[in-house]
Structures are given as structure tokens and as C-alpha cells.
Design a protein around this motif. Structure first.
Motif, PDB file in Angstrom:
ATOM      1  N   ASP A  25       0.835  -1.196   0.000  1.00 24.06           N
ATOM      2  CA  ASP A  25       0.000   0.000   0.000  1.00 24.06           C
ATOM      3  C   ASP A  25       0.879   1.259   0.000  1.00 24.06           C
ATOM      4  N   GLU A  26       2.148   1.094  -0.296  1.00 16.73           N
ATOM      5  CA  GLU A  26       3.109   2.192  -0.189  1.00 16.73           C
ATOM      6  C   GLU A  26       2.837   3.334  -1.170  1.00 16.73           C
ATOM      7  N   THR A  27       2.414   3.021  -2.387  1.00 14.45           N
ATOM      8  CA  THR A  27       2.262   4.073  -3.388  1.00 14.45           C
ATOM      9  C   THR A  27       0.827   4.573  -3.536  1.00 14.45           C
ATOM     10  N   SER A  28      -0.065   4.170  -2.653  1.00 20.32           N
ATOM     11  CA  SER A  28      -1.440   4.678  -2.713  1.00 20.32           C
ATOM     12  C   SER A  28      -1.431   6.167  -2.407  1.00 20.32           C
ATOM     13  N   THR A  29      -2.080   6.943  -3.271  1.00 17.27           N
ATOM     14  CA  THR A  29      -2.066   8.388  -3.065  1.00 17.27           C
ATOM     15  C   THR A  29      -3.414   8.950  -2.645  1.00 17.27           C
ATOM     16  N   TRP A  30      -4.477   8.234  -2.942  1.00 10.64           N
ATOM     17  CA  TRP A  30      -5.787   8.770  -2.607  1.00 10.64           C
ATOM     18  C   TRP A  30      -6.386   8.038  -1.429  1.00 10.64           C
ATOM     19  N   MET A  31      -6.753   6.782  -1.604  1.00 11.89           N
ATOM     20  CA  MET A  31      -7.340   6.005  -0.505  1.00 11.89           C
ATOM     21  C   MET A  31      -6.436   4.832  -0.172  1.00 11.89           C
ATOM     22  N   LYS A  32      -6.041   4.744   1.065  1.00  9.97           N
ATOM     23  CA  LYS A  32      -5.257   3.598   1.526  1.00  9.97           C
ATOM     24  C   LYS A  32      -6.193   2.414   1.723  1.00  9.97           C
ATOM     25  N   GLY A  33      -5.653   1.213   1.673  1.00 12.78           N
ATOM     26  CA  GLY A  33      -6.463   0.033   1.944  1.00 12.78           C
ATOM     27  C   GLY A  33      -6.154  -1.163   1.070  1.00 12.78           C
ATOM     28  N   SER A  34      -5.347  -0.972   0.017  1.00 14.99           N
ATOM     29  CA  SER A  34      -5.046  -2.111  -0.849  1.00 14.99           C
ATOM     30  C   SER A  34      -4.237  -3.177  -0.124  1.00 14.99           C
ATOM     31  N   PHE A  35      -3.629  -2.830   1.011  1.00 14.53           N
ATOM     32  CA  PHE A  35      -2.889  -3.815   1.792  1.00 14.53           C
ATOM     33  C   PHE A  35      -3.801  -4.921   2.319  1.00 14.53           C
ATOM     34  N   ARG A  36      -5.085  -4.671   2.369  1.00 13.32           N
ATOM     35  CA  ARG A  36      -6.040  -5.692   2.826  1.00 13.32           C
ATOM     36  C   ARG A  36      -6.411  -6.688   1.719  1.00 13.32           C
ATOM     37  N   GLY A  37      -6.064  -6.366   0.482  1.00 19.69           N
ATOM     38  CA  GLY A  37      -6.439  -7.185  -0.670  1.00 19.69           C
ATOM     39  C   GLY A  37      -5.999  -8.633  -0.620  1.00 19.69           C
ATOM     40  N   PRO A  38      -4.718  -8.920  -0.360  1.00 23.25           N
ATOM     41  CA  PRO A  38      -4.286 -10.320  -0.347  1.00 23.25           C
ATOM     42  C   PRO A  38      -5.048 -11.183   0.661  1.00 23.25           C
ATOM     43  N   GLU A  39      -5.303 -10.658   1.832  1.00 24.18           N
ATOM     44  CA  GLU A  39      -6.056 -11.416   2.842  1.00 24.18           C
ATOM     45  C   GLU A  39      -7.491 -11.656   2.376  1.00 24.18           C
ATOM     46  N   ALA A  40      -8.114 -10.638   1.807  1.00 24.56           N
ATOM     47  CA  ALA A  40      -9.490 -10.777   1.328  1.00 24.56           C
ATOM     48  C   ALA A  40      -9.577 -11.778   0.184  1.00 24.56           C
ATOM     49  N   ILE A  41      -8.617 -11.748  -0.734  1.00 33.95           N
ATOM     50  CA  ILE A  41      -8.606 -12.691  -1.852  1.00 33.95           C
ATOM     51  C   ILE A  41      -8.397 -14.115  -1.353  1.00 33.95           C
ATOM     52  N   THR A  42      -7.483 -14.288  -0.415  1.00 33.78           N
ATOM     53  CA  THR A  42      -7.222 -15.621   0.135  1.00 33.78           C
ATOM     54  C   THR A  42      -8.446 -16.156   0.859  1.00 33.78           C
ATOM     55  N   GLU A  43      -9.106 -15.318   1.650  1.00 35.12           N
ATOM     56  CA  GLU A  43     -10.320 -15.746   2.349  1.00 35.12           C
ATOM     57  C   GLU A  43     -11.417 -16.125   1.365  1.00 35.12           C
ATOM     58  N   ALA A  44     -11.578 -15.354   0.311  1.00 35.14           N
ATOM     59  CA  ALA A  44     -12.617 -15.629  -0.684  1.00 35.14           C
ATOM     60  C   ALA A  44     -12.292 -16.847  -1.534  1.00 35.14           C
ATOM     61  N   SER A  45     -11.018 -17.188  -1.668  1.00 37.23           N
ATOM     62  CA  SER A  45     -10.612 -18.284  -2.548  1.00 37.23           C
ATOM     63  C   SER A  45     -11.134 -19.650  -2.110  1.00 37.23           C
ATOM     64  N   VAL A  46     -11.503 -19.799  -0.853  1.00 35.42           N
ATOM     65  CA  VAL A  46     -12.037 -21.089  -0.402  1.00 35.42           C
ATOM     66  C   VAL A  46     -13.402 -21.369  -1.021  1.00 35.42           C
ATOM     67  N   ASN A  47     -14.024 -20.351  -1.596  1.00 39.47           N
ATOM     68  CA  ASN A  47     -15.331 -20.515  -2.230  1.00 39.47           C
ATOM     69  C   ASN A  47     -15.248 -20.642  -3.746  1.00 39.47           C
ATOM     70  N   LEU A  48     -14.036 -20.760  -4.284  1.00 39.40           N
ATOM     71  CA  LEU A  48     -13.867 -20.877  -5.730  1.00 39.40           C
ATOM     72  C   LEU A  48     -14.411 -22.201  -6.251  1.00 39.40           C
ATOM     73  N   GLU A  49     -14.917 -22.160  -7.453  1.00 40.44           N
ATOM     74  CA  GLU A  49     -15.317 -23.382  -8.156  1.00 40.44           C
ATOM     75  C   GLU A  49     -14.094 -23.812  -8.953  1.00 40.44           C
ATOM     76  N   PHE A  50     -13.537 -24.960  -8.642  1.00 41.22           N
ATOM     77  CA  PHE A  50     -12.290 -25.390  -9.254  1.00 41.22           C
ATOM     78  C   PHE A  50     -12.488 -26.237 -10.505  1.00 41.22           C
ATOM     79  N   TYR A  51     -13.661 -26.178 -11.077  1.00 39.33           N
ATOM     80  CA  TYR A  51     -13.879 -26.894 -12.328  1.00 39.33           C
ATOM     81  C   TYR A  51     -14.037 -25.881 -13.452  1.00 39.33           C
ATOM     82  N   ASP A  52     -13.298 -26.085 -14.491  1.00 35.96           N
ATOM     83  CA  ASP A  52     -13.392 -25.238 -15.676  1.00 35.96           C
ATOM     84  C   ASP A  52     -13.454 -26.159 -16.886  1.00 35.96           C
TER      85      ASP A  52
END
Length: 71
Positions: A25-52
Motif C-alpha cells: 500500500d506504499e504508493t497509494s495516493t488517494w485512498m489507503k487500503g489495498s494492503f487488505r487485498g491479499p487477505e481478502a482474496i485468500t479468504e474468498a478463494s475457499v469458495n472458488l469453483e475449481f472446475y473449468d
């Protein structure tokens, strides 16, 4: 927490897919918060459909490893 949940954990040397959750989140100039992205993506990934229809479930069998990034 691992990307995709416990079923697809693989050790680093045996994995073809490596997830590196970088909370940057070092280069965020307007709204901070992208540092939370990896955790949110990892938490959401348990709900992925792994069939394509194109890859079938082959990519999971290659192994996915999540690098631990403790700050």
C-alpha cells in the motif's frame, strides 16, 4: 490461510503454482487500503469453483502453494 483452502495445499518444491500475497500500500495516493487485498482474496478463494470446462481440474493437481508473508 492458504489460497483455495486446505484441500489444495502443496509444499513449495512440489507446486507448479505459487501464490505470493503481497500487502503493498506504499504508493497509494488517494485512498489507503489495498494492503487488505491479499487477505481478502485468500479468504474468498475457499469458495472458488475449481472446475473449468477448458482446464478441467488439471491445474489443481499441479499443486498450489501460498507463500507466508508475515509483516
Amino acid at each position: 490461510m492458504n489460497f483455495g483452502g486446505a484441500e489444495i495445499i502443496c509444499d513449495y518444491p512440489g507446486a507448479a503454482i505459487i501464490i505470493v500475497p503481497v500487502p503493498y500500500d506504499e504508493t497509494s495516493t488517494w485512498m489507503k487500503g489495498s494492503f487488505r487485498g491479499p487477505e481478502a482474496i485468500t479468504e474468498a478463494s475457499v469458495n472458488l469453483e475449481f472446475y473449468d470446462i477448458e482446464t478441467v481440474p488439471r491445474f489443481i493437481k499441479k499443486g498450489i502453494h501460498t507463500i507466508c508473508t508475515n509483516n
